[in-house]
Design a protein around this motif. Structure first.
Motif, mmCIF file in Angstrom:
data_model
loop_
_atom_site.group_PDB
_atom_site.id
_atom_site.type_symbol
_atom_site.label_atom_id
_atom_site.label_comp_id
_atom_site.label_asym_id
_atom_site.label_seq_id
_atom_site.Cartn_x
_atom_site.Cartn_y
_atom_site.Cartn_z
ATOM 1 N N GLU A 56 101.909 84.267 45.839
ATOM 2 C CA GLU A 56 102.856 85.274 45.349
ATOM 3 C C GLU A 56 102.164 86.337 44.495
ATOM 4 O OE1 GLU A 56 105.036 81.382 45.842
ATOM 5 O OE2 GLU A 56 103.141 82.041 45.023
ATOM 6 N N MET A 57 101.053 85.952 43.860
ATOM 7 C CA MET A 57 100.288 86.928 43.057
ATOM 8 C C MET A 57 99.775 88.040 43.948
ATOM 9 S SD MET A 57 97.902 84.813 40.440
ATOM 10 C CE MET A 57 97.923 83.096 40.834
ATOM 11 N N LEU A 58 99.385 87.665 45.186
ATOM 12 C CA LEU A 58 98.857 88.649 46.126
ATOM 13 C C LEU A 58 99.968 89.585 46.575
ATOM 14 C CD1 LEU A 58 96.658 86.363 48.441
ATOM 15 C CD2 LEU A 58 96.092 87.315 46.224
ATOM 16 N N ASP A 59 101.160 89.013 46.865
ATOM 17 C CA ASP A 59 102.296 89.829 47.295
ATOM 18 C C ASP A 59 102.617 90.867 46.228
ATOM 19 O OD1 ASP A 59 102.344 87.981 49.289
ATOM 20 O OD2 ASP A 59 104.108 86.911 48.582
ATOM 21 N N ARG A 60 102.643 90.381 45.006
ATOM 22 C CA ARG A 60 102.990 91.258 43.872
ATOM 23 C C ARG A 60 101.955 92.370 43.715
ATOM 24 N NH1 ARG A 60 105.874 89.904 39.098
ATOM 25 N NH2 ARG A 60 105.833 91.734 37.774
ATOM 26 N N ALA A 61 100.673 91.997 43.792
ATOM 27 C CA ALA A 61 99.593 92.975 43.625
ATOM 28 C C ALA A 61 99.642 94.008 44.742
ATOM 29 C CB ALA A 61 98.245 92.264 43.603
ATOM 30 N N ALA A 62 99.929 93.555 45.963
ATOM 31 C CA ALA A 62 99.989 94.468 47.109
ATOM 32 C C ALA A 62 101.133 95.458 46.921
ATOM 33 C CB ALA A 62 100.170 93.683 48.398
ATOM 34 N N LYS A 63 102.285 94.931 46.520
ATOM 35 C CA LYS A 63 103.467 95.773 46.340
ATOM 36 C C LYS A 63 103.227 96.839 45.281
ATOM 37 C CE LYS A 63 107.261 93.217 47.440
ATOM 38 N NZ LYS A 63 107.377 91.842 47.042
ATOM 39 N N GLU A 64 102.655 96.424 44.150
ATOM 40 C CA GLU A 64 102.532 97.348 43.026
ATOM 41 C C GLU A 64 101.365 98.316 43.160
ATOM 42 O OE1 GLU A 64 102.722 94.993 39.478
ATOM 43 O OE2 GLU A 64 104.815 94.483 39.830
ATOM 44 N N SER A 65 100.365 97.951 43.951
ATOM 45 C CA SER A 65 99.192 98.822 44.068
ATOM 46 C C SER A 65 99.273 99.742 45.274
ATOM 47 C CB SER A 65 97.926 97.983 44.195
ATOM 48 O OG SER A 65 97.964 97.257 45.410
ATOM 49 N N GLY A 66 100.155 99.373 46.229
ATOM 50 C CA GLY A 66 100.239 100.172 47.447
ATOM 51 C C GLY A 66 99.094 99.866 48.419
ATOM 52 N N ILE A 67 98.253 98.892 48.057
ATOM 53 C CA ILE A 67 97.171 98.495 48.982
ATOM 54 C C ILE A 67 97.778 97.518 49.982
ATOM 55 C CG2 ILE A 67 94.909 97.360 49.186
ATOM 56 C CD1 ILE A 67 94.371 98.167 46.242
ATOM 57 N N CYS A 68 97.384 97.655 51.229
ATOM 58 C CA CYS A 68 98.005 96.849 52.284
ATOM 59 C C CYS A 68 97.800 95.345 52.082
ATOM 60 C CB CYS A 68 97.479 97.375 53.612
ATOM 61 S SG CYS A 68 96.895 96.194 54.727
ATOM 62 N N GLN A 69 98.872 94.612 52.316
ATOM 63 C CA GLN A 69 98.933 93.155 52.094
ATOM 64 C C GLN A 69 97.779 92.398 52.762
ATOM 65 O OE1 GLN A 69 101.853 91.356 50.706
ATOM 66 N NE2 GLN A 69 100.594 89.560 50.835
ATOM 67 N N GLU A 70 97.434 92.799 53.994
ATOM 68 C CA GLU A 70 96.380 92.073 54.736
ATOM 69 C C GLU A 70 95.062 92.068 53.968
ATOM 70 O OE1 GLU A 70 98.370 94.341 56.841
ATOM 71 O OE2 GLU A 70 99.518 92.489 57.007
ATOM 72 N N LEU A 71 94.789 93.152 53.244
ATOM 73 C CA LEU A 71 93.522 93.235 52.512
ATOM 74 C C LEU A 71 93.457 92.180 51.407
ATOM 75 C CD1 LEU A 71 93.036 97.077 52.354
ATOM 76 C CD2 LEU A 71 91.549 95.443 53.489
#
Length: 214
Positions: A37-52
């Motif tokens: 979930e930390m990754l999901d949150r970071a992806a959402k807030e940074s705009g960097i694509c989830q796969e990365l």
């Protein structure tokens, strides 16, 4: 035990049941556990694509060039240089920010991803490392992933090596070293329930100690 105000970070050897223990403690304390979930949150807030985030999740970097680039950034980067920054460093920074935001929202459990390092300045954090005897870990991984003992051992070695390199690379500490954490617990000695109990008791002791200081 009353509701805690502590954030618990869990570092873990692969196969030590660290995440399962974390879920047990989270359920007993009525708080949330963050893993992927930390990754999901970071992806959402940074705009960097989830796969990365998935690609770089707790994986080290080996490039010499990357190390050179990193040394220049570690001296302090301006907003301009962020655009030139290697993607895995952007991913790490986004994760770092997400971990702090999650911790600011209240008590929770954070598994892996250098959370103990990200929250080093926080007073309400208990950092735990969970390890276990190799044979116990081999049995557990062989059972969960339906592998032979040899394949399970290989998977353990590779995963731990990745986690260790990632942690040692991005933090100023050594993965798995007792001095890098507040406490280190052996889950094959204490069992899953016993390790969860030990963590809850340690939280209680820490909070009582903090209250005495106030």
């Amino acid at each position: 035990m009353e509701k805690t105000n502590t954030v618990i970070t869990i570092g873990r050897q692969f196969g030590s049941a660290g995440r399962e223990i974390g879920y047990k403690v989270a359920k007993d304390l009525g708080i949330k556990l963050y893993d992927k979930e930390m990754l999901d949150r970071a992806a959402k807030e940074s705009g960097i694509c989830q796969e990365l985030f998935e690609t770089h999740d707790e994986k080290p970097t080996n490039s010499f060039l990357y190390s050179l680039v990193m040394d220049t950034y570690s001296l302090g980067y301006s907003s301009g240089s962020y655009t030139d920054m290697p993607i895995n460093h952007k991913v790490f920074l986004a994760q770092f920010d997400a971990i702090k935001k999650i911790a600011d929202e209240g008590p929770c459990i954070l598994v892996g991803r250098c959370a103990d390092y990200a929250l080093e300045e926080y007073d309400n954090v208990l950092s735990v490392f969970i390890h276990a005897d190799l044979n116990a870990r081999i049995r557990r991984i062989a059972r969960i992933y339906d592998l032979t003992d040899a394949k399970a051992k290989d998977m353990i070695n590779k995963t731990d090596k990745k986690r260790s390199s990632y942690y040692n690379y991005y933090t100023n500490k050594r993965w798995g070293d007792a001095v890098s954490y507040d406490v280190s617990l052996n889950s094959s000695l204490l069992g899953i329930d016993g390790t969860a109990e030990a963590i809850k008791r340690l939280v209680e002791i820490k909070e009582n100690n903090n209250n005495k200081k106030l």
